[in-house]
Design an enzyme around this catalytic site. Structure first.
Site, mmCIF file in Angstrom:
data_model
loop_
_atom_site.group_PDB
_atom_site.id
_atom_site.type_symbol
_atom_site.label_atom_id
_atom_site.label_comp_id
_atom_site.label_asym_id
_atom_site.label_seq_id
_atom_site.Cartn_x
_atom_site.Cartn_y
_atom_site.Cartn_z
ATOM 1 C CE LYS A 166 31.450 17.547 38.401
ATOM 2 N NZ LYS A 166 32.682 17.495 37.604
ATOM 3 C CB ILE A 167 27.370 23.204 36.442
ATOM 4 C CG1 ILE A 167 27.697 22.784 37.883
ATOM 5 C CG2 ILE A 167 26.389 24.377 36.437
ATOM 6 C CD1 ILE A 167 28.455 23.810 38.704
ATOM 7 C CB THR A 244 26.293 30.592 37.822
ATOM 8 O OG1 THR A 244 26.381 29.568 36.836
ATOM 9 C CG2 THR A 244 25.000 31.373 37.666
ATOM 10 C CB SER A 245 31.689 29.699 36.094
ATOM 11 O OG SER A 245 30.999 28.604 35.567
ATOM 12 N NE ARG A 246 35.473 29.542 41.705
ATOM 13 C CZ ARG A 246 34.453 28.836 42.190
ATOM 14 N NH1 ARG A 246 33.207 29.191 41.937
ATOM 15 N NH2 ARG A 246 34.685 27.764 42.948
ATOM 16 C CD GLU A 275 32.929 35.478 44.440
ATOM 17 O OE1 GLU A 275 32.215 35.619 43.444
ATOM 18 O OE2 GLU A 275 32.952 34.435 45.133
ATOM 19 C CG HIS A 307 29.857 32.401 45.054
ATOM 20 N ND1 HIS A 307 31.160 32.527 44.658
ATOM 21 C CD2 HIS A 307 29.523 31.101 44.811
ATOM 22 C CE1 HIS A 307 31.610 31.372 44.210
ATOM 23 N NE2 HIS A 307 30.629 30.474 44.293
ATOM 24 C CD GLN A 308 21.192 33.645 46.167
ATOM 25 O OE1 GLN A 308 21.257 34.790 46.561
ATOM 26 N NE2 GLN A 308 20.065 32.947 46.195
ATOM 27 C CG PHE A 310 27.199 27.118 47.271
ATOM 28 C CD1 PHE A 310 27.419 28.458 47.066
ATOM 29 C CD2 PHE A 310 27.162 26.641 48.574
ATOM 30 C CE1 PHE A 310 27.626 29.324 48.144
ATOM 31 C CE2 PHE A 310 27.366 27.491 49.658
ATOM 32 C CZ PHE A 310 27.594 28.850 49.435
HETATM 33 P P1 NAD Z 1 33.283 20.425 35.502
HETATM 34 O O1 NAD Z 1 34.728 20.201 35.797
HETATM 35 O O2 NAD Z 1 32.337 19.281 35.577
HETATM 36 O O3 NAD Z 1 33.125 21.071 34.033
HETATM 37 C C1 NAD Z 1 33.876 22.144 33.590
HETATM 38 C C2 NAD Z 1 33.966 22.024 32.079
HETATM 39 O O4 NAD Z 1 34.588 23.207 31.576
HETATM 40 C C3 NAD Z 1 34.824 20.827 31.605
HETATM 41 O O5 NAD Z 1 34.079 20.036 30.700
HETATM 42 C C4 NAD Z 1 36.020 21.489 30.939
HETATM 43 O O6 NAD Z 1 36.487 20.750 29.816
HETATM 44 C C5 NAD Z 1 35.416 22.811 30.496
HETATM 45 N N1 NAD Z 1 36.395 23.854 30.217
HETATM 46 C C6 NAD Z 1 37.615 24.049 30.760
HETATM 47 N N2 NAD Z 1 38.189 25.148 30.214
HETATM 48 C C7 NAD Z 1 37.306 25.640 29.311
HETATM 49 C C8 NAD Z 1 37.315 26.761 28.418
HETATM 50 N N3 NAD Z 1 38.364 27.590 28.373
HETATM 51 N N4 NAD Z 1 36.222 26.966 27.655
HETATM 52 C C9 NAD Z 1 35.149 26.137 27.705
HETATM 53 N N5 NAD Z 1 35.087 25.054 28.518
HETATM 54 C C10 NAD Z 1 36.150 24.822 29.305
HETATM 55 O O7 NAD Z 1 32.826 21.610 36.472
HETATM 56 P P2 NAD Z 1 31.343 21.927 36.985
HETATM 57 O O8 NAD Z 1 31.055 21.114 38.196
HETATM 58 O O9 NAD Z 1 30.405 21.868 35.840
HETATM 59 O O10 NAD Z 1 31.533 23.446 37.451
HETATM 60 C C11 NAD Z 1 31.760 24.505 36.527
HETATM 61 C C12 NAD Z 1 32.197 25.728 37.299
HETATM 62 O O11 NAD Z 1 31.084 26.189 38.102
HETATM 63 C C13 NAD Z 1 33.288 25.443 38.361
HETATM 64 O O12 NAD Z 1 34.553 25.529 37.799
HETATM 65 C C14 NAD Z 1 33.074 26.512 39.377
HETATM 66 O O13 NAD Z 1 33.915 27.609 39.049
HETATM 67 C C15 NAD Z 1 31.607 26.925 39.180
HETATM 68 N N6 NAD Z 1 30.761 26.682 40.361
HETATM 69 C C16 NAD Z 1 30.027 27.718 40.844
HETATM 70 C C17 NAD Z 1 29.201 27.521 41.939
HETATM 71 C C18 NAD Z 1 28.340 28.646 42.487
HETATM 72 O O14 NAD Z 1 27.886 28.551 43.640
HETATM 73 N N7 NAD Z 1 28.070 29.685 41.725
HETATM 74 C C19 NAD Z 1 29.153 26.269 42.554
HETATM 75 C C20 NAD Z 1 29.905 25.214 42.028
HETATM 76 C C21 NAD Z 1 30.725 25.434 40.924
#
Ligand code: NAD
Length: 336
Positions: A166-167, A244-246, A275, A307-308, A310
C-alpha cells in the site's frame, strides 16, 4: 451491546494525542463504544515487567516500540488478557506464536492512510535533495548564499522502490507525478504498481540503476539488514537511501561506513533499529548512549525524523477507529 460485558482495556505507550483521538473515537462511533469499552491510558512501554500492570484488563492496546516478546505474552496471559490490539500496521515486535499458544488474539491496523507515510517519504526526499532545512536557517540569519544547497532535478531520474504494497504504491503514484522512472522489487507483484508505470526488476538491478532507493517492505527474517555493506556495494555512488519502514531493514554500521566513504550521498530515516530506547520521548536533557545513532546525526547529509511518518490527524483518527472496531468485533486478527 447492552448485554455484553464491558471490556477493560489498558493502552500502553500513550501520549496526550493518543488519548485525545481514542476518546474522540469512543464517543463518536455509531453506536458509541463508551458502554462497551473502558480504556486506561498508561505512558509506560509494554514490556515483560509492565505487563504485570494488566491485572483486571481483558485487552491491551500496544504500539510499534512495545516489546511483546514471549515473556511479555506470558505475563499478559497470567493477567488473563485475551486480546493484544496493535494500533499500527507492522507486527514484528510481537511473538505471534507465543500469543497463539496462550490463546491471545492479536489484531492490527493493516491499512490506514498509506498516503500519510508516502507523503512523509517524499518530504524526506525533497528536503534532502533541495536542503530546505538548511535554507530555512540560512535565510533567517540573513545568509542568502546558495553555495552548498545545489540539488538535482527529480524529473527523469530513476527511483527504486523496495516493497510495492500500500505505501510503496502510494510512493510510486506520487513519484510518477514527478516524472521519475520507477523500478521496483517485491516477491509479490502488484498490478497497481505496474499500472502506474513502475517496472519490476530484481534487487540487484534496482540497486545498480537507482539514484534513490526507498524501502517499503515489512521487517521479517528475509528483510532484516537487507541494506548492508554488500547491498550498498551494488548501489550507485552518492545514492539517496530512504527508510520509512522499520529500522531493522538497515545495518546502521554499514550505512555509517557508506556515508564516510560517500557511497551514500543522502540518507533519510524515519525509523531506527534501536529506536525503542529513544523515539516518542524527549531526551533533550539526556546523554544519549547509542553511539551509532549519535554518529548518524553528525553527517550533514543525513535527515532523521522520530517515526512520524504516520503522524497526521487523519491517520491517527483512522488508527483509533479501526483499533476500537478490532477490539469490539475481533477484526483484523493476525494469523501466521
Ligand atoms: P503492505 O503489507 O501493504 O506491503 C508490504 C509489501 O512488502 C508487500 O507487497 C510484500 O510482498 C512486500 N515484501 C515483503 N517482504 C519483502 C522483501 N523482502 N523485499 C521486498 N518486498 C517485500 O505494507 P504497507 O502498508 O505498505 O507498509 C510497509 C511498511 O511500512 C510496514 O511494514 C511498516 O513497517 C512501515 N510503516 C511505517 C510507518 C511510519 O510511521 N514510518 C507507518 C506505517 C507503516
Amino acid at each position: 451491546m447492552e448485554n455484553k460485558e464491558r471490556l477493560n482495556v489498558a493502552c500502553f505507550s500513550t501520549q496526550d494525542y493518543d488519548k485525545a483521538v481514542f476518546e474522540k473515537a469512543i464517543n463518536s462511533a455509531e453506536p458509541p463504544y463508551a458502554d462497551s469499552v473502558a480504556i486506561t491510558y498508561l505512558s509506560h512501554r509494554l514490556t515483560a515487567s509492565t505487563a504485570r500492570l494488566c491485572e483486571g484488563y481483558n485487552v491491551v492496546i500496544a504500539f510499534v516500540n512495545d516489546d511483546i516478546s514471549a515473556a511479555t505474552v506470558k505475563a499478559l496471559a497470567h493477567c488473563n488478557v485475551k486480546h493484544i490490539a496493535l494500533r499500527c500496521a507492522g507486527f514484528n515486535n510481537v511473538d505471534i506464536n507465543a500469543a497463539h499458544e496462550h490463546g491471545i488474539q492479536v489484531s492490527r491496523v493493516p491499512a490506514y492512510s498509506p498516503e500519510t507515510v508516502a507523503e512523509h517519504t517524499i518530504a524526506l526526499i525533497l528536503t534532502l535533495n533541495r536542503q530546505t532545512h538548511k535554507a530555512y536557517n540560512r535565510v533567517r540569519e540573513g545568509n542568502f548564499a546558495l553555495s552548498g544547497l545545489m540539488g538535482f532535478t527529480l524529473h527523469n531520474k530513476t527511483v527504486g522502490v523496495v516493497g510495492t504494497g500500500k505505501i510503496g504504491c502510494s510512493v510510486i503514484r506520487i513519484l510518477s507525478g514527478f516524472g521519475c522512472r520507477i523500478l521496483c522489487y517485491d516477491p509479490n507483484k502488484n498490478h497497481d504498481a505496474m499500472d502506474l508505470g513502475a517496472q519490476y526488476v530484481d534487487l540487484e538491478t534496482l540497486f545498480a540503476e537507482s539514484i534513490i532507493v526507498s524501502l517499503h517492505c515489512p521487517l521479517n527474517e528475509s528483510s532484516h539488514h537487507m541494506i548492508n555493506s554488500e547491498s550498498l556495494h551494488k548501489m550507485q555512488d552518492g545514492v539517496m537511501l530512504i527508510n520509512t519502514s522499520r529500522g531493522g531493514l538497515v545495518d546502521d554500521k554499514a550505512i555509517i561506513d557508506g556515508l564516510k566513504s560517500k557511497k551514500i550521498g543522502y540518507l533519510g530515516l524515519d525509523v531506527y533499529e534501536r529506536e525503542s530506547e529513544l523515539f516518542f520521548t524527549d531526551h533533550s536533557q539526556d546523554i544519549i548512549q547509542d553511539d551509532n545513532f549519535q554518529r548518524l546525526t553528525t553527517f550533514p547529509n543525513v535527515l532523521i525524523t522520530g517515526h512520524q511518518g504516520f503522524f497526521t490527524a487523519e491517520a491517527l483518527s483512522e488508527i483509533a477507529q479501526v483499533t476500537l472496531a478490532n477490539i469490539v468485533n475481533k477484526t483484523n486478527i493476525v494469523t501466521l
